[in-house]
Design a protein around this motif. Structure first.
Motif, PDB file in Angstrom:
ATOM      1  N   SER A  25       0.822  -1.209   0.000  1.00  0.00           N
ATOM      2  CA  SER A  25       0.000   0.000   0.000  1.00  0.00           C
ATOM      3  C   SER A  25       0.853   1.255   0.000  1.00  0.00           C
ATOM      4  O   SER A  25       0.556   2.230  -0.700  1.00  0.00           O
ATOM      5  N   ILE A  29       0.622   4.160  -2.788  1.00  0.00           N
ATOM      6  CA  ILE A  29       0.273   5.527  -2.382  1.00  0.00           C
ATOM      7  C   ILE A  29       1.378   6.498  -2.757  1.00  0.00           C
ATOM      8  O   ILE A  29       1.121   7.603  -3.257  1.00  0.00           O
ATOM      9  N   ASN A  30       2.640   6.106  -2.514  1.00  0.00           N
ATOM     10  CA  ASN A  30       3.765   6.981  -2.857  1.00  0.00           C
ATOM     11  C   ASN A  30       3.826   7.256  -4.362  1.00  0.00           C
ATOM     12  O   ASN A  30       4.118   8.378  -4.792  1.00  0.00           O
ATOM     13  N   GLN A  32       1.277   7.238  -6.446  1.00  0.00           N
ATOM     14  CA  GLN A  32       0.170   8.129  -6.793  1.00  0.00           C
ATOM     15  C   GLN A  32       0.469   9.567  -6.355  1.00  0.00           C
ATOM     16  O   GLN A  32       0.169  10.522  -7.079  1.00  0.00           O
ATOM     17  N   LEU A  33       1.078   9.722  -5.182  1.00  0.00           N
ATOM     18  CA  LEU A  33       1.439  11.058  -4.719  1.00  0.00           C
ATOM     19  C   LEU A  33       2.502  11.682  -5.605  1.00  0.00           C
ATOM     20  O   LEU A  33       2.474  12.890  -5.879  1.00  0.00           O
ATOM     21  N   LYS A  71      -7.441   5.961  -6.201  1.00  0.00           N
ATOM     22  CA  LYS A  71      -6.551   4.813  -6.025  1.00  0.00           C
ATOM     23  C   LYS A  71      -5.984   4.777  -4.607  1.00  0.00           C
ATOM     24  O   LYS A  71      -5.889   3.713  -3.984  1.00  0.00           O
ATOM     25  N   ILE A  72      -5.626   5.953  -4.072  1.00  0.00           N
ATOM     26  CA  ILE A  72      -5.105   6.030  -2.702  1.00  0.00           C
ATOM     27  C   ILE A  72      -6.170   5.588  -1.700  1.00  0.00           C
ATOM     28  O   ILE A  72      -5.896   4.810  -0.777  1.00  0.00           O
ATOM     29  N   LYS A  73      -7.401   6.076  -1.886  1.00  0.00           N
ATOM     30  CA  LYS A  73      -8.496   5.713  -0.991  1.00  0.00           C
ATOM     31  C   LYS A  73      -8.788   4.216  -1.049  1.00  0.00           C
ATOM     32  O   LYS A  73      -8.981   3.562  -0.017  1.00  0.00           O
ATOM     33  N   THR A  75      -6.710   1.822  -1.872  1.00  0.00           N
ATOM     34  CA  THR A  75      -5.593   1.092  -1.259  1.00  0.00           C
ATOM     35  C   THR A  75      -5.691   1.117   0.261  1.00  0.00           C
ATOM     36  O   THR A  75      -5.457   0.102   0.929  1.00  0.00           O
ATOM     37  N   ASN A  76      -6.042   2.277   0.808  1.00  0.00           N
ATOM     38  CA  ASN A  76      -6.204   2.377   2.257  1.00  0.00           C
ATOM     39  C   ASN A  76      -7.328   1.471   2.762  1.00  0.00           C
ATOM     40  O   ASN A  76      -7.200   0.814   3.797  1.00  0.00           O
TER      41      ASN A  76
END
Length: 381
Positions: A25, A29-30, A32-33, A71-73, A75-76
């Motif tokens: 994850s 996330i990294n 995507q950021l 995508k971040i949401k 994954t979380n």
């Protein structure tokens, strides 16, 4: 039945899955950021920087890059699903037949009768108190005469009469009541100014031996009172007005009297029943909510300790507690705080762990050592 070792292995597998999913994850996330940052940098080059700082511009940019945020949401959510699964697995492994809610407490009739009698005496309900004593066949309360005297003084103070309170404080003139005695005499001065005039107040200040004695060491306060006399009656818009603010001063004196009177008998200002009732009313909303949330859960409900913070105010805190600086846990009767040679305090269990097979232990705060036999227990009041 699954053995303890198998239960532990099952939970360790769940923990490993969570660790693995967390690492994956973090990478997603990294990435995507990084994409969002890259697009913001690109926007900074192609657009005016001042416009980029504008909230509307930033909102527009985030909406434009909605896919990375989604995508971040997602994954979380996947990561928390693994954590939730582990919690459910723990519930299944350690499910027990537990009684939800508080256990029924059998009240001692003698103690309950005593509490009710003292409650009635505090409220000045002497007739009801006499009936209860007669019907219950119990003994007279040791505080009967004390509360009767206190109630008379309270009634006088509510009517702004000071004589009985001044007489009571003078008869019990000790360090604990000195401040009360002075405050009553000071209020008498203010009352004389308001009712009989400045000359009567000055005469009282000069000739009353008790006021002269209580004024020792209070020169600044006496000067304030004296200066206020020069401005009377045009006192309202000055810094001395607080001396003549009856709406605040009389309730303050009444409260101070009750505090001193209660302290003289080593009892609470409010009755135990009223205190418990008031604290219960303040805590009830959170307790009801907690009960609704945990009603259908299989997790253990503690009888004496509820795992939520219920703030009901400092006035309802009567017991001190100590948190061990080593274990970060609150000490209990089974694990009391102990005093080290250097003066620092840790819990008894932490001290025994630090000693192990040694005869001495080193203080976690300073380098001084303490013998294992020299660990006196402390009691916080």
């Amino acid at each position: 039945m699954i053995s303890t070792q198998q239960e532990g292995n099952s939970l360790l597998k769940d923990l490993e899955r969570i660790k693995k999913k967390t690492r994956i994850s973090n990478k997603i996330i990294n990435n995507q950021l990084d994409q969002i940052i890259a697009q913001i940098e690109e926007a900074k080059i192609s657009n005016d920087y001042s416009q980029l700082k504008d909230k509307l511009q930033v909102l527009y940019l985030l909406r434009k890059n909605y896919k990375p945020l989604t995508k971040i949401k997602q994954t979380n959510n996947e990561c928390y699903a693994y954590i939730s699964k582990m919690g459910k697995n723990m519930d299944k492994l350690y499910k027990k037949n537990l009684q939800y809610g508080q256990e029924h407490v059998e009240l001692n009739q003698t103690i309950l009768t005593k509490l009710i009698k003292n409650h009635l005496l505090r409220d000045g309900e002497f007739e009801a108190y006499e009936i209860l004593v007669k019907e219950s066949g119990s003994e007279e309360s040791q505080y009967h005469q004390f509360f009767a005297e206190v109630q008379n003084i309270v009634d006088d103070l509510k009517q702004r009469k000071l004589d009985s309170a001044i007489k009571w404080a003078e008869q019990r003139e000790k360090k604990s009541t000195n401040n009360l005695f002075y405050e009553l005499l000071k209020q008498r001065v203010i009352q004389l100014v308001q009712t009989e005039g400045i000359n009567a107040a000055i005469y009282f200040m000069r000739n009353n031996s008790s006021f002269q004695e209580q004024s020792q060491g209070r020169l600044y306060e006496i000067c304030l009172i004296t200066y206020s006399l020069l401005l009377w009656p045009n006192i309202e818009n000055t810094k001395y007005y607080y001396l003549y603010d009856d709406e605040k001063n009389w309730p303050r004196i009444l409260k101070l009297f009750l505090e001193v009177a209660s302290k003289s008998q080593n009892i609470m200002i409010k009755s135990e029943i009223r205190t418990v009732f008031s604290a219960g009313c303040l805590a009830m909303p959170k307790l009801i909510k907690y009960n609704q949330i945990t009603r259908n859960r299989s997790s253990e409900v503690l009888v004496n300790d509820i795992p939520i913070d219920i703030e009901i105010g400092k006035e309802y805190k009567y017991h001190s507690f100590f948190v061990c600086p080593v274990s970060k846990e609150v000490t209990t009767s089974d694990n009391p705080p102990v005093l080290l040679k250097c003066g620092h305090v840790i819990s008894k269990l932490s001290a025994h762990k630090m000693i192990a097979n040694k005869s001495k232990l080193k203080c976690p705060t300073c380098p001084i050592e303490t013998k294992g036999a020299d660990l006196p227990e402390l009691i916080f009041i």
